[in-house]
Design a protein around this motif. Structure first.
Motif, PDB file in Angstrom:
ATOM      1  N   TYR A 181       0.813  -1.224   0.000  1.00  0.00           N
ATOM      2  CA  TYR A 181       0.000   0.000   0.000  1.00  0.00           C
ATOM      3  C   TYR A 181       0.841   1.267   0.000  1.00  0.00           C
ATOM      4  N   CYS A 182       2.115   1.161   0.313  1.00  0.00           N
ATOM      5  CA  CYS A 182       2.871   2.362   0.700  1.00  0.00           C
ATOM      6  C   CYS A 182       3.679   2.947  -0.458  1.00  0.00           C
ATOM      7  N   GLY A 183       3.544   4.274  -0.630  1.00  0.00           N
ATOM      8  CA  GLY A 183       4.190   4.967  -1.740  1.00  0.00           C
ATOM      9  C   GLY A 183       5.704   5.007  -1.671  1.00  0.00           C
ATOM     10  N   ILE A 184       6.298   4.839  -0.478  1.00  0.00           N
ATOM     11  CA  ILE A 184       7.762   4.905  -0.399  1.00  0.00           C
ATOM     12  C   ILE A 184       8.384   3.515  -0.269  1.00  0.00           C
ATOM     13  N   ARG A 185       7.638   2.490  -0.715  1.00  0.00           N
ATOM     14  CA  ARG A 185       8.165   1.121  -0.680  1.00  0.00           C
ATOM     15  C   ARG A 185       9.444   1.035  -1.507  1.00  0.00           C
ATOM     16  N   ASN A 186      10.279   0.114  -1.107  1.00  0.00           N
ATOM     17  CA  ASN A 186      11.602  -0.026  -1.716  1.00  0.00           C
ATOM     18  C   ASN A 186      11.562  -0.144  -3.235  1.00  0.00           C
ATOM     19  N   GLU A 187      10.589  -0.915  -3.739  1.00  0.00           N
ATOM     20  CA  GLU A 187      10.570  -1.171  -5.184  1.00  0.00           C
ATOM     21  C   GLU A 187      10.100   0.013  -6.002  1.00  0.00           C
ATOM     22  N   ASN A 188       9.573   1.036  -5.353  1.00  0.00           N
ATOM     23  CA  ASN A 188       9.117   2.203  -6.112  1.00  0.00           C
ATOM     24  C   ASN A 188      10.323   3.043  -6.530  1.00  0.00           C
ATOM     25  N   LYS A 189      10.658   2.928  -7.821  1.00  0.00           N
ATOM     26  CA  LYS A 189      11.865   3.619  -8.298  1.00  0.00           C
ATOM     27  C   LYS A 189      11.578   5.077  -8.652  1.00  0.00           C
ATOM     28  N   ASN A 190      10.307   5.492  -8.565  1.00  0.00           N
ATOM     29  CA  ASN A 190       9.972   6.873  -8.927  1.00  0.00           C
ATOM     30  C   ASN A 190       9.993   7.822  -7.734  1.00  0.00           C
ATOM     31  N   VAL A 191      10.550   7.378  -6.619  1.00  0.00           N
ATOM     32  CA  VAL A 191      10.609   8.251  -5.445  1.00  0.00           C
ATOM     33  C   VAL A 191      11.978   8.932  -5.412  1.00  0.00           C
ATOM     34  N   ASN A 192      11.981  10.256  -5.201  1.00  0.00           N
ATOM     35  CA  ASN A 192      13.256  10.935  -4.940  1.00  0.00           C
ATOM     36  C   ASN A 192      13.586  10.699  -3.475  1.00  0.00           C
ATOM     37  N   ARG A 193      14.606   9.908  -3.251  1.00  0.00           N
ATOM     38  CA  ARG A 193      14.923   9.541  -1.855  1.00  0.00           C
ATOM     39  C   ARG A 193      15.736  10.648  -1.191  1.00  0.00           C
ATOM     40  N   TYR A 194      15.479  10.880   0.089  1.00  0.00           N
ATOM     41  CA  TYR A 194      16.228  11.905   0.835  1.00  0.00           C
ATOM     42  C   TYR A 194      16.498  11.425   2.256  1.00  0.00           C
ATOM     43  N   ARG A 195      17.535  12.002   2.833  1.00  0.00           N
ATOM     44  CA  ARG A 195      17.800  11.780   4.266  1.00  0.00           C
ATOM     45  C   ARG A 195      18.117  13.136   4.875  1.00  0.00           C
ATOM     46  N   MET A 196      17.537  13.431   6.032  1.00  0.00           N
ATOM     47  CA  MET A 196      17.849  14.696   6.702  1.00  0.00           C
ATOM     48  C   MET A 196      19.046  14.496   7.625  1.00  0.00           C
ATOM     49  N   SER A 197      19.869  15.545   7.721  1.00  0.00           N
ATOM     50  CA  SER A 197      21.027  15.486   8.626  1.00  0.00           C
ATOM     51  C   SER A 197      20.548  15.757  10.058  1.00  0.00           C
ATOM     52  N   ILE A 198      21.422  15.469  11.016  1.00  0.00           N
ATOM     53  CA  ILE A 198      21.072  15.750  12.424  1.00  0.00           C
ATOM     54  C   ILE A 198      20.776  17.246  12.574  1.00  0.00           C
TER      55      ILE A 198
ATOM     56  N   ASP B 133      21.648   4.124  11.921  1.00  0.00           N
ATOM     57  CA  ASP B 133      21.874   2.929  12.737  1.00  0.00           C
ATOM     58  C   ASP B 133      21.608   3.249  14.208  1.00  0.00           C
ATOM     59  N   LYS B 134      21.855   2.232  15.024  1.00  0.00           N
ATOM     60  CA  LYS B 134      21.548   2.349  16.454  1.00  0.00           C
ATOM     61  C   LYS B 134      22.155   3.613  17.058  1.00  0.00           C
ATOM     62  N   ASP B 135      23.453   3.834  16.754  1.00  0.00           N
ATOM     63  CA  ASP B 135      24.139   4.958  17.391  1.00  0.00           C
ATOM     64  C   ASP B 135      23.686   6.300  16.830  1.00  0.00           C
ATOM     65  N   LYS B 136      23.418   6.336  15.548  1.00  0.00           N
ATOM     66  CA  LYS B 136      23.003   7.616  14.952  1.00  0.00           C
ATOM     67  C   LYS B 136      21.658   8.057  15.538  1.00  0.00           C
ATOM     68  N   ILE B 137      20.726   7.116  15.638  1.00  0.00           N
ATOM     69  CA  ILE B 137      19.426   7.471  16.232  1.00  0.00           C
ATOM     70  C   ILE B 137      19.619   7.878  17.701  1.00  0.00           C
ATOM     71  N   SER B 138      20.487   7.167  18.409  1.00  0.00           N
ATOM     72  CA  SER B 138      20.732   7.534  19.816  1.00  0.00           C
ATOM     73  C   SER B 138      21.281   8.949  19.905  1.00  0.00           C
ATOM     74  N   ARG B 139      22.196   9.283  18.980  1.00  0.00           N
ATOM     75  CA  ARG B 139      22.764  10.647  18.995  1.00  0.00           C
ATOM     76  C   ARG B 139      21.672  11.688  18.742  1.00  0.00           C
ATOM     77  N   ILE B 140      20.771  11.379  17.807  1.00  0.00           N
ATOM     78  CA  ILE B 140      19.684  12.328  17.518  1.00  0.00           C
ATOM     79  C   ILE B 140      18.813  12.512  18.763  1.00  0.00           C
ATOM     80  N   ILE B 141      18.475  11.390  19.402  1.00  0.00           N
ATOM     81  CA  ILE B 141      17.623  11.462  20.608  1.00  0.00           C
ATOM     82  C   ILE B 141      18.302  12.311  21.681  1.00  0.00           C
ATOM     83  N   LYS B 142      19.590  12.014  21.925  1.00  0.00           N
ATOM     84  CA  LYS B 142      20.297  12.732  23.000  1.00  0.00           C
ATOM     85  C   LYS B 142      20.422  14.217  22.670  1.00  0.00           C
ATOM     86  N   SER B 143      20.713  14.551  21.404  1.00  0.00           N
ATOM     87  CA  SER B 143      20.857  15.971  21.041  1.00  0.00           C
ATOM     88  C   SER B 143      19.539  16.704  21.249  1.00  0.00           C
TER      89      SER B 143
END
Ligand code: SAH
Length: 342
Positions: free
Chosen positions: A66-83, A112-122
């Protein structure tokens, strides 16, 4: 039994829930919504809790049909936000007076585990606010570390209580695992949100009653009942959107049955109908989750089509919400809005 007799019963059974979900007559619907509102008043007063959501990555290893950002959807512009970008959006949420931030993403192992932990702590170092994580299924060890880092809540919807539908919509996941993850999150003292999608292929009112009961069995702190809305470039792109009435009835029945849980008027509900939020707040909801994902990313987080929250600034949205609250004689809570069970 008449609807008003049913609504006054102490304990509702599965078949009672189904009967309530079947209501069609206008006057019966009004009785249902009035009862849901009465119970909401009793457990939540006239306060609405706002949760500011940041959708910080649309990368996902899963392929939910059902989900528009599923892995196989190649028409999504993928992004990641920095901390830094996440912290900036968090400051906007904090400055708006909102005291819960929801960090949501696809299942993106680059955080990963540590990156999310860093975001939470910040976030916790800079802002006195509650943090909800909504990162999909990760390892038990990750959940544990994120709890220790200071995260308060975890949102992991069970999506459907029918294992065979669950299997149909999630090629790589199974229902039992999903439930075990939700139970584990509860066991390490996260406040847990769960819930379903309404309008999935082959889903019946029996299934929806099961969804509501499962939320009680799992003792969740928040329960979200949201409509299926088709997303482009997915196997379900031609499945019809869910109607609004069944969503509102489900929310009302859930409020009456579950009582002391937070229930959001979801963004998906306002996608179905411009008055969706208002109708949701009148059908038992006490939570709204405005989006604070920056505009340049937001339009790529299309888990379904026409997801709103468009280009207007968060302040404009907030003033619209303020007007709505005034109209309904509700007000925004200035607290973190923790679980009603603690
Ligand atoms: N990846 C995380 C969180 C992001 S998706 C997770 O899976 O938990 C958040 C929620 O969006 C999902 O739980 C699902 O219930 C909902 N969702 C996704 N696609 C949808 C669609 N097409 N219609 C309605 N809800 C959808």
């Amino acid at each position: 039994m008449t609807i008003s007799e049913l609504l006054n019963k102490e304990e509702l059974s599965h078949s009672d829930l189904v009967q309530l979900l079947k209501i069609e007559r206008q006057e019966d619907m009004e009785l249902l919504y009035r009862k849901a509102d009465e119970i909401k008043q009793k457990y939540c007063g006239n306060k609405i809790h706002l949760r500011g959501i940041i959708e910080f990555s649309n990368y996902c290893r899963q392929d939910c049909y059902y989900c528009g950002i599923r892995n196989e959807n190649k028409n999504v512009n993928r992004y990641r936000m920095s901390i830094e970008e996440i912290l900036h959006s968090t400051s906007l949420i904090y400055n708006a007076g909102i005291r819960t931030i929801v960090l949501q993403s696809g299942e993106d192992l680059a955080y990963d585990k540590d990156k999310i932990s860093r975001i939470i702590k910040s976030i916790k170092e800079k802002f006195d606010m509650a943090i909800t994580l909504s990162l999909g299924q990760r390892t038990f060890e990750e959940y544990r570390q994120w709890k220790e880092a200071g995260a308060d809540r975890y949102l992991l919807k069970h999506e459907t209580a029918n294992p065979s539908i669950y299997f149909d919509i999630h090629p790589y996941q199974n229902f039992e695992d999903r439930i075990n993850h939700i139970k584990y999150l509860k066991s390490i003292d996260f406040q847990v949100g769960s819930g379903n999608i309404i309008g999935l292929p082959n889903q019946t009112l029996n299934d929806i009653a099961d969804d509501i009961i499962l939320c009680k069995v799992l003792n969740v702190d928040m329960a979200s009942f949201s409509p299926f809305i088709s997303a482009d470039d997915t196997p379900y792109k031609n499945v019809s959107n869910c109607g609004i009435d069944i969503v509102l009835k489900t929310m009302a029945v859930a409020r009456i049955y579950l009582k002391d849980v937070h229930i959001p008027a979801t963004t998906a509900l306002s996608t179905l109908n411009p008055d969706g939020r208002k109708k949701g707040l009148l059908a038992g909801a006490n939570v709204i989750m405005p989006t604070y994902t920056p505009n340049n990313f937001r339009f790529n987080y299309l888990i379904y089509k026409n997801k709103p929250g468009g280009s207007e600034s968060p302040n404009v949205k907030l003033s619209n919400l303020n007007e709505l609250a005034n109209e309904l004689k509700l007000s925004f809570s200035s607290s973190k809005g923790h679980s009603l069970k603690i």
